[in-house]
Scaffold this active site. Structure first.
Site, short mmCIF file in Angstrom:
data_model
loop_
_atom_site.label_atom_id
_atom_site.label_comp_id
_atom_site.label_asym_id
_atom_site.label_seq_id
_atom_site.Cartn_x
_atom_site.Cartn_y
_atom_site.Cartn_z
N GLU A 48 0.80 -1.23 0.00
CA GLU A 48 0.00 0.00 0.00
C GLU A 48 0.83 1.28 0.00
O GLU A 48 0.81 2.06 0.96
CB GLU A 48 -0.96 0.01 1.20
CG GLU A 48 -2.00 -1.08 1.11
CD GLU A 48 -3.13 -0.91 2.11
OE1 GLU A 48 -3.10 0.02 2.92
OE2 GLU A 48 -4.07 -1.72 2.05
N GLU A 50 -5.50 -8.24 0.40
CA GLU A 50 -6.12 -7.89 1.69
C GLU A 50 -7.57 -7.52 1.45
O GLU A 50 -7.89 -6.81 0.49
CB GLU A 50 -5.47 -6.66 2.34
CG GLU A 50 -4.14 -6.89 3.00
CD GLU A 50 -3.66 -5.65 3.75
OE1 GLU A 50 -4.48 -4.76 4.07
OE2 GLU A 50 -2.45 -5.56 4.00
C1 GAL Z 1 -4.35 -1.95 5.32
C2 GAL Z 1 -2.98 -2.30 5.84
C3 GAL Z 1 -2.99 -3.37 6.89
C4 GAL Z 1 -4.16 -3.27 7.84
C5 GAL Z 1 -5.47 -3.02 7.10
C6 GAL Z 1 -6.68 -2.78 7.99
O1 GAL Z 1 -4.37 -0.66 4.82
O2 GAL Z 1 -2.16 -2.74 4.78
O3 GAL Z 1 -1.76 -3.32 7.54
O4 GAL Z 1 -3.91 -2.41 8.83
O5 GAL Z 1 -5.34 -1.90 6.27
O6 GAL Z 1 -6.79 -1.46 8.36
#
Ligand code: GAL
Length: 492
Positions: free
Chosen positions: A184, A396
């Site tokens: 990200e 994710e």
């Molecule tokens: C993403 C990040 C993760 C986690 C997730 C939930 O932006 O890559 O580390 O924190 O959000 O907020």
């Protein structure tokens, strides 16, 4: 398969070989912040400084204890039946000051061996259990020593990151075949270097995110080329970068101004990184012209959005082997005219207000997440159409509960189920080439400035209990069934 949304099949079977994974990140789960010679990173420093920037001034010094409790994590991975496990390497655990030079000077120093052994064990255990490791080189935890020299705001980081990447490819690439250079970059650039809400915690309104983004893209591309020229032939793996993206709808679908505003937000959120890397080595035109015009009004000698040289454009173009995307939420975009006093902010550069629809459920735990499962389908279609139908991995996606979090998280599972239905539609109706879905996260963990208050895990952790027991939520059990059936079986 041909069917309309109205004649929807009862069972949703995904394509053979579809990947079902879960993700974590080193700083959020490992703990062992100074164990066995690990160097400090920016999040160690940031959390140790206190100052109420993180929920209850919590730190991830211990977190889920995965540095010593890896075997417990592995049990969860096996119980779920994951096909892929996405995790990140702690840069300063491997190279305490971030540079390979430091390690090399010490020869076969004890510190280096510790870090390498930890990840070697993880990788070997995963492979021994038929789980494919997806390894992120860098997930927000820059070695402090590198931040002290300017971090992502300086061009010098490009070479240093490349050296670190080569070190990792050389050390683990005989077994790791899926690499993500940087997690990200857009969140990092905005939250860390623009707003100063994430470590290192210094705001640079109007310029910080663009400078960081510029160097991150250069660093990623250089590392991809190193893999391509030095490792690919022998190791036969793939390398990409994981981009966060919301889905954005115009607030008023019939308003041309709102439609354009929605496009500008997608340009800033996703295309700022994706267009150079996947299309032509350069930033989106709409963003270049908007930022240039506003910068001029503000009296800057040139645009606050830097420019790539022609040589850099050639290097950046095509520097990814698959499209890794991370989706959490959707917003409505409403055009607004910039006023002078609002300038000097990246978010204001695009002249847009971002709003939720009042009907969308809001996560109590992470107030930025409005639960909109259909947004993921639209985003996937956008990526397909804009980026020449790439292979897509969702690295994710998740929904948090607050603390205390009930083990019976039926409502949360309902969101996951709806999301998986949307993925199915994306594959079968929109013909999106989606091949992997990873839940964020395997474990409840340290959720950046929300500390341990926001729980994204498939497994619950009682952080007050020194043994940090992993206990499955209902969602874990349901996800295991999905994985076993390669899709949804039973009534929808
Ligand atoms: C993403 C990040 C993760 C986690 C997730 C939930 O932006 O890559 O580390 O924190 O959000 O907020």
């Amino acid at each position: 398969m041909a069917f309309s949304s109205s004649s929807y099949p009862e069972e949703l079977t995904f394509p053979e070989g579809f990947g079902w994974g879960a993700s974590t990140a080193a700083y959020q789960v490992e703990g062992g912040w100074d164990a066995d010679g690990k160097g400090p990173n920016v999040w160690d420093t940031f959390t140790h400084q206190g100052g109420d920037r993180v929920f209850r001034n919590q730190t991830a010094d211990v977190a889920c204890g995965s540095y010593t409790l890896w075997e417990e994590d592995l049990k969860c991975i096996k119980q779920l039946g994951l096909t892929h496990y996405r995790f990140s390497l702690s840069w300063s655990r491997l190279l305490p000051d971030g540079t390979t030079g430091f390690i090399n000077q010490k020869g076969n120093c004890f510190l280096k061996i510790e870090g390498i052994d930890y990840y070697n064990k993880m990788i070997n255990d995963l492979l021994a259990n038929g789980v494919i490791p997806v390894v992120v080189l860098y997930h927000f935890d820059l070695p402090q020593h590198l931040e002290d020299q300017g971090g992502w705001k300086t061009e010098a980081i490009v070479e240093v990151f490349d050296a670190y990447a080569q070190f990792c490819f050389g050390t683990f690439g005989d077994r790791v075949k899926l690499w993500i250079t940087i997690n990200e970059p857009n969140t990092l650039a905005l939250c860390a270097y623009e707003l100063g809400k994430f470590a290192p915690g210094v705001p640079n309104p109007g310029t910080g995110a663009y400078q960081a983004a510029h160097n991150i893209i250069r660093a990623h591309a250089k590392a991809w080329h190193s893999y391509d020229s030095l490792f690919r032939k022998k190791q036969n793996g793939q390398v990409s970068i994981a981009l966060f993206s919301p889905w954005i709808e115009p607030a008023n679908p019939t308003s041309l101004a709102d439609q354009k505003a929605a496009k500008r937000v997608m340009a800033l959120a996703l295309d700022l990184f994706a267009k150079p890397i996947f299309i032509d080595g350069d930033y989106p035109t709409v963003l270049k012209s908007w930022v240039a015009a506003i910068s001029k009004k503000q009296g800057y000698p040139s645009s606050r959005l830097p420019e790539f040289t022609e040589e850099e454009k050639r290097m950046i173009k095509g520097s990814a082997d698959f499209f890794a995307v991370q989706y959490y939420t959707t917003r409505l975009a409403k055009h607004h005219e910039n006023s002078e006093e609002e300038l000097k902010s990246l978010l204001k550069d695009i002249g847009t207000d971002l709003l939720p629809d009042p009907s969308w459920p809001c996560s109590q735990a992470s107030s930025w997440i409005y639960v909109v499962p259909w947004g993921i389908r639209k985003l996937l279609k956008y990526i397909k159409d804009t980026y020449n139908n790439p292979v897509i991995y969702i690295t994710e996606n998740g929904f948090p509960q607050g603390d205390p979090a009930p083990l019976d998280d039926t409502q949360r599972w309902e969101y996951f189920r709806q999301t998986i239905q949307e993925l199915y539609k994306a594959i079968h109706l929109d013909k999106v080439n989606l091949q992997l879905y990873c839940v964020w996260s395997l474990l409840d963990n340290f959720e950046w400035i929300e500390g341990f208050s926001s729980r994204f895990g498939l497994y619950h952790i009682d952080f007050e209990n020194p043994t940090l027991p992993r206990v499955p939520y209902k969602s874990a059990m349901e996800y295991a069934k999905i994985i076993q059936n390669n899709g949804i079986k039973g009534p929808l």
